[in-house]
Design an enzyme around this catalytic site. Structure first.
Site, PDB file in Angstrom:
ATOM      1  N   TYR A 168      -0.344  -1.083   9.867  1.00 20.25           N
ATOM      2  CA  TYR A 168      -0.761  -0.194   8.779  1.00 20.25           C
ATOM      3  C   TYR A 168       0.137   1.049   8.717  1.00 20.25           C
ATOM      4  O   TYR A 168       0.569   1.467   7.637  1.00 20.25           O
ATOM      5  CB  TYR A 168      -2.213   0.186   9.029  1.00 20.25           C
ATOM      6  CG  TYR A 168      -2.856   1.092   8.022  1.00 20.25           C
ATOM      7  CD1 TYR A 168      -3.158   0.650   6.732  1.00 20.25           C
ATOM      8  CD2 TYR A 168      -3.195   2.405   8.365  1.00 20.25           C
ATOM      9  CE1 TYR A 168      -3.780   1.493   5.821  1.00 20.25           C
ATOM     10  CE2 TYR A 168      -3.819   3.237   7.460  1.00 20.25           C
ATOM     11  CZ  TYR A 168      -4.108   2.785   6.198  1.00 20.25           C
ATOM     12  OH  TYR A 168      -4.723   3.612   5.294  1.00 20.25           O
ATOM     13  N   ASP A 175      -4.624 -10.087  -8.064  1.00 20.72           N
ATOM     14  CA  ASP A 175      -4.091  -9.728  -6.749  1.00 20.72           C
ATOM     15  C   ASP A 175      -2.772  -9.004  -6.983  1.00 20.72           C
ATOM     16  O   ASP A 175      -1.760  -9.623  -7.351  1.00 20.72           O
ATOM     17  CB  ASP A 175      -3.889 -10.999  -5.911  1.00 20.72           C
ATOM     18  CG  ASP A 175      -3.335 -10.674  -4.525  1.00 20.72           C
ATOM     19  OD1 ASP A 175      -2.969  -9.507  -4.268  1.00 20.72           O
ATOM     20  OD2 ASP A 175      -3.269 -11.612  -3.698  1.00 20.72           O
ATOM     21  N   ILE A 176      -2.767  -7.700  -6.741  1.00 17.84           N
ATOM     22  CA  ILE A 176      -1.592  -6.891  -7.075  1.00 17.84           C
ATOM     23  C   ILE A 176      -0.435  -7.095  -6.100  1.00 17.84           C
ATOM     24  O   ILE A 176       0.649  -6.577  -6.312  1.00 17.84           O
ATOM     25  CB  ILE A 176      -1.954  -5.385  -7.196  1.00 17.84           C
ATOM     26  CG1 ILE A 176      -2.830  -4.920  -6.025  1.00 17.84           C
ATOM     27  CG2 ILE A 176      -2.673  -5.121  -8.505  1.00 17.84           C
ATOM     28  CD1 ILE A 176      -2.174  -4.760  -4.708  1.00 17.84           C
ATOM     29  N   THR A 190     -15.099   5.950   3.500  1.00 21.83           N
ATOM     30  CA  THR A 190     -15.257   4.725   2.703  1.00 21.83           C
ATOM     31  C   THR A 190     -15.576   3.620   3.697  1.00 21.83           C
ATOM     32  O   THR A 190     -15.591   3.870   4.905  1.00 21.83           O
ATOM     33  CB  THR A 190     -13.955   4.371   1.963  1.00 21.83           C
ATOM     34  OG1 THR A 190     -12.977   4.012   2.950  1.00 21.83           O
ATOM     35  CG2 THR A 190     -13.423   5.538   1.133  1.00 21.83           C
ATOM     36  N   LEU A 202     -12.060   5.071  -2.572  1.00 19.56           N
ATOM     37  CA  LEU A 202     -11.230   6.074  -3.240  1.00 19.56           C
ATOM     38  C   LEU A 202     -10.825   5.634  -4.638  1.00 19.56           C
ATOM     39  O   LEU A 202     -10.839   6.435  -5.578  1.00 19.56           O
ATOM     40  CB  LEU A 202      -9.975   6.329  -2.391  1.00 19.56           C
ATOM     41  CG  LEU A 202     -10.222   7.158  -1.121  1.00 19.56           C
ATOM     42  CD1 LEU A 202      -9.129   6.932  -0.090  1.00 19.56           C
ATOM     43  CD2 LEU A 202     -10.318   8.638  -1.479  1.00 19.56           C
ATOM     44  N   LYS A 228       2.423   2.108   5.589  1.00 21.83           N
ATOM     45  CA  LYS A 228       2.175   3.382   4.897  1.00 21.83           C
ATOM     46  C   LYS A 228       3.383   4.307   4.978  1.00 21.83           C
ATOM     47  O   LYS A 228       3.607   5.120   4.077  1.00 21.83           O
ATOM     48  CB  LYS A 228       0.925   4.062   5.479  1.00 21.83           C
ATOM     49  CG  LYS A 228      -0.390   3.344   5.126  1.00 21.83           C
ATOM     50  CD  LYS A 228      -0.580   3.228   3.620  1.00 21.83           C
ATOM     51  CE  LYS A 228      -2.012   2.986   3.217  1.00 21.83           C
ATOM     52  NZ  LYS A 228      -2.149   2.710   1.767  1.00 21.83           N
ATOM     53  N   ASN A 248      -3.372   1.885  -4.972  1.00 19.29           N
ATOM     54  CA  ASN A 248      -4.406   2.298  -4.006  1.00 19.29           C
ATOM     55  C   ASN A 248      -4.972   1.135  -3.192  1.00 19.29           C
ATOM     56  O   ASN A 248      -5.469   1.339  -2.094  1.00 19.29           O
ATOM     57  CB  ASN A 248      -5.521   3.007  -4.805  1.00 19.29           C
ATOM     58  CG  ASN A 248      -6.804   3.166  -4.021  1.00 19.29           C
ATOM     59  OD1 ASN A 248      -6.951   4.087  -3.240  1.00 19.29           O
ATOM     60  ND2 ASN A 248      -7.745   2.243  -4.231  1.00 19.29           N
TER      61      ASN A 248
HETATM   62  N1  LIG Z   1     -10.449   6.194   3.361  1.00 24.97           N
HETATM   63  C1  LIG Z   1      -9.528   6.904   3.987  1.00 24.97           C
HETATM   64  O1  LIG Z   1      -9.807   7.875   4.711  1.00 24.97           O
HETATM   65  C2  LIG Z   1      -8.081   6.570   3.807  1.00 24.97           C
HETATM   66  C3  LIG Z   1      -7.134   7.273   4.570  1.00 24.97           C
HETATM   67  C4  LIG Z   1      -5.783   7.021   4.366  1.00 24.97           C
HETATM   68  C5  LIG Z   1      -5.400   6.090   3.416  1.00 24.97           C
HETATM   69  N2  LIG Z   1      -6.350   5.387   2.715  1.00 24.97           N
HETATM   70  C6  LIG Z   1      -5.898   4.413   1.739  1.00 24.97           C
HETATM   71  O2  LIG Z   1      -6.599   4.592   0.531  1.00 24.97           O
HETATM   72  C7  LIG Z   1      -6.664   3.338  -0.166  1.00 24.97           C
HETATM   73  C8  LIG Z   1      -8.120   3.037  -0.548  1.00 24.97           C
HETATM   74  O3  LIG Z   1      -8.859   2.839   0.637  1.00 24.97           O
HETATM   75  P1  LIG Z   1     -10.462   2.960   0.723  1.00 24.97           P
HETATM   76  O4  LIG Z   1     -10.721   3.767   1.932  1.00 24.97           O
HETATM   77  O5  LIG Z   1     -11.004   3.375  -0.590  1.00 24.97           O
HETATM   78  O6  LIG Z   1     -10.838   1.441   1.078  1.00 24.97           O
HETATM   79  P2  LIG Z   1     -11.872   0.394   0.400  1.00 24.97           P
HETATM   80  O7  LIG Z   1     -11.898  -0.781   1.295  1.00 24.97           O
HETATM   81  O8  LIG Z   1     -13.166   1.093   0.102  1.00 24.97           O
HETATM   82  O9  LIG Z   1     -11.199   0.032  -1.001  1.00 24.97           O
HETATM   83  C9  LIG Z   1     -10.029  -0.744  -1.108  1.00 24.97           C
HETATM   84  C10 LIG Z   1     -10.200  -1.725  -2.249  1.00 24.97           C
HETATM   85  O10 LIG Z   1      -8.977  -2.461  -2.411  1.00 24.97           O
HETATM   86  C11 LIG Z   1      -9.323  -3.775  -2.825  1.00 24.97           C
HETATM   87  N3  LIG Z   1      -8.206  -4.700  -2.554  1.00 24.97           N
HETATM   88  C12 LIG Z   1      -7.762  -5.127  -1.348  1.00 24.97           C
HETATM   89  N4  LIG Z   1      -6.736  -5.976  -1.506  1.00 24.97           N
HETATM   90  C13 LIG Z   1      -6.505  -6.082  -2.849  1.00 24.97           C
HETATM   91  C14 LIG Z   1      -5.560  -6.798  -3.643  1.00 24.97           C
HETATM   92  N5  LIG Z   1      -4.637  -7.591  -3.069  1.00 24.97           N
HETATM   93  N6  LIG Z   1      -5.612  -6.663  -4.982  1.00 24.97           N
HETATM   94  C15 LIG Z   1      -6.553  -5.876  -5.568  1.00 24.97           C
HETATM   95  N7  LIG Z   1      -7.476  -5.185  -4.869  1.00 24.97           N
HETATM   96  C16 LIG Z   1      -7.447  -5.286  -3.520  1.00 24.97           C
HETATM   97  C17 LIG Z   1     -10.582  -4.100  -2.020  1.00 24.97           C
HETATM   98  O11 LIG Z   1     -11.336  -5.148  -2.614  1.00 24.97           O
HETATM   99  C18 LIG Z   1     -11.313  -2.755  -2.021  1.00 24.97           C
HETATM  100  O12 LIG Z   1     -12.283  -2.672  -3.040  1.00 24.97           O
HETATM  101  C19 LIG Z   1      -6.040   2.299   0.771  1.00 24.97           C
HETATM  102  O13 LIG Z   1      -4.693   2.113   0.420  1.00 24.97           O
HETATM  103  C20 LIG Z   1      -6.146   2.970   2.131  1.00 24.97           C
HETATM  104  O14 LIG Z   1      -5.204   2.469   3.031  1.00 24.97           O
HETATM  105  C21 LIG Z   1      -7.680   5.609   2.895  1.00 24.97           C
END
Ligand SMILES: NC(=O)c1ccc[n+]([C@@H]2O[C@H](COP(=O)([O-])OP(=O)(O)OC[C@H]3O[C@@H](n4cnc5c(N)ncnc54)[C@H](O)[C@@H]3O)[C@@H](O)[C@H]2O)c1
Length: 302
Positions: free
Chosen positions: A170, A72-73, A204, A17, A174, A99
């Site tokens: 989680y 690392d955020i 994803t 995302l 959230k 995100n």
């Molecule tokens: N995909 C979904 O359906 C979904 C649903 C609800 C919420 N979310 C939320 O959306 C966000 C993005 O998720 P996604 O599905 O794209 O996952 P993803 O795993 O594809 O991407 C997440 C990215 O965050 C990076 N990351 C992790 N820890 C980090 C840190 N400490 N500092 C910097 N970068 C870091 C990872 O390297 C990864 O590239 C997340 O917060 C997830 O919980 C996703």
């Protein structure tokens, strides 16, 4: 080009995302700080630079402006560096998209302290610290008399809003992000900053197993409802000047669907004007619950 010349930082923008948001912000004219630590799906094995650098190259190939951040955020220094990178490279920061995150799913009775802490850290602290540093930056700008039209878009989840079986850590993190969003919205409004949250759903690496089971791949030319790119238009619009005045809201976004999530509010109430006797409480609560809407089911509950 609804974000022309705005400066945006997106955490976890190397994949999924965050990557889709970064690319859409760039298409809409923004300069983007692409932050990603490059960790695995469970948060292990940081490979700083990798995926963030690839997204920067994609944005540059589109003719856009971007810089990579491997911070690392979820650390104070990393969050401060994220804001500093925006200011050093592009002169300011207008939009923060929180995100980044990962999963360590397990039923509560098997969930280890380490798995709890890791997920709390990356999501909850990983939202708080960039928000704090961006907020301090915007306060300083506002105090210096420079106009601020700041935006924060936080990332919650249906798991945080409705609960999700096997995701206690989680879901708690959230849900915490929603509380943080409400407070930040109230506190930062005076500096010209709005703070909203999204609850996205998309295919994803985080969700590919779940959605592979529940959704067949679309046929040729059909709308791919679970593509992460579907969530980004709302995020980019919330980051634009056009969304001024909208703050403290939570939006669910999936496919072509945008839904305002109507959160906790005062429902039916009984007030005796004095302390209840414990034996009196049962019928009073039964009456209140009969008048209140039924809760929505927890995801995955049998
Ligand atoms: N995909 C979904 O359906 C979904 C649903 C609800 C919420 N979310 C939320 O959306 C966000 C993005 O998720 P996604 O599905 O794209 O996952 P993803 O795993 O594809 O991407 C997440 C990215 O965050 C990076 N990351 C992790 N820890 C980090 C840190 N400490 N500092 C910097 N970068 C870091 C990872 O390297 C990864 O590239 C997340 O917060 C997830 O919980 C996703």
């Amino acid at each position: 080009m609804i974000c022309e010349d705005r400066v945006v930082a997106v955490t976890g923008a190397g994949r999924g995302l965050g990557r889709a948001h970064a690319l859409e912000f760039a298409r809409q004219g923004a300069a983007v700080v692409v932050n990603d630590l490059g960790v695995a799906r469970d948060g292990t094995g940081a490979a700083s630079g990798g995926p963030a650098q690839e997204v920067v190259a994609e944005i540059e190939a589109l003719g856009g402006r971007a810089v990579a951040s491997g911070d690392d955020i979820a650390t104070d220094a990393g969050a401060a560096a994220l804001v500093a990178t925006a200011v050093e490279h592009f002169g300011r920061l207008d939009v923060l998209v929180n995100n980044a995150g990962f999963l360590r799913d397990r039923m509560l009775i098997n969930l280890s302290e380490e798995e709890w802490d890791a997920v709390m850290r990356v999501h909850l602290k990983g939202h708080f610290l960039p928000l704090k540093h961006a907020g301090r930056y915007w306060r300083a700008e506002s105090k210096a008399g420079r106009p601020v039209d700041g935006r924060v878009i936080n990332t919650s989840s249906g798991a945080g809003l409705l609960g999700s079986v096997g995701q206690g850590n989680y879901s708690a993190a959230k849900a915490g992000i929603v509380g943080l969003t409400l407070v930040a919205s109230a506190e930062l409004g005076r500096y010209g900053v709005t703070v909203n949250a999204i609850a996205p759903a998309a295919r994803t690496r985080m969700t590919e197993e779940v959605f592979a089971q529940t959704m067949a791949a679309p046929g040729e030319g059909e709308f791919d409802a679970m593509a992460p790119e579907n969530v980004s238009p709302l995020v980019v619009w919330l980051g634009s000047a056009d969304s001024r005045g909208i703050t403290g809201r939570v939006f669910e976004a999936e496919g072509g669907r945008i839904c305002v999530m109507d959160g906790f509010r005062h429902g039916p109430v009984a007030d005796k004007g004095a302390r209840w006797d414990p034996a009196e409480v049962g019928p009073v609560v039964a009456d209140l619950l009969a008048k209140a809407p039924a809760p929505e089911p927890v995801y995955g509950a049998g």
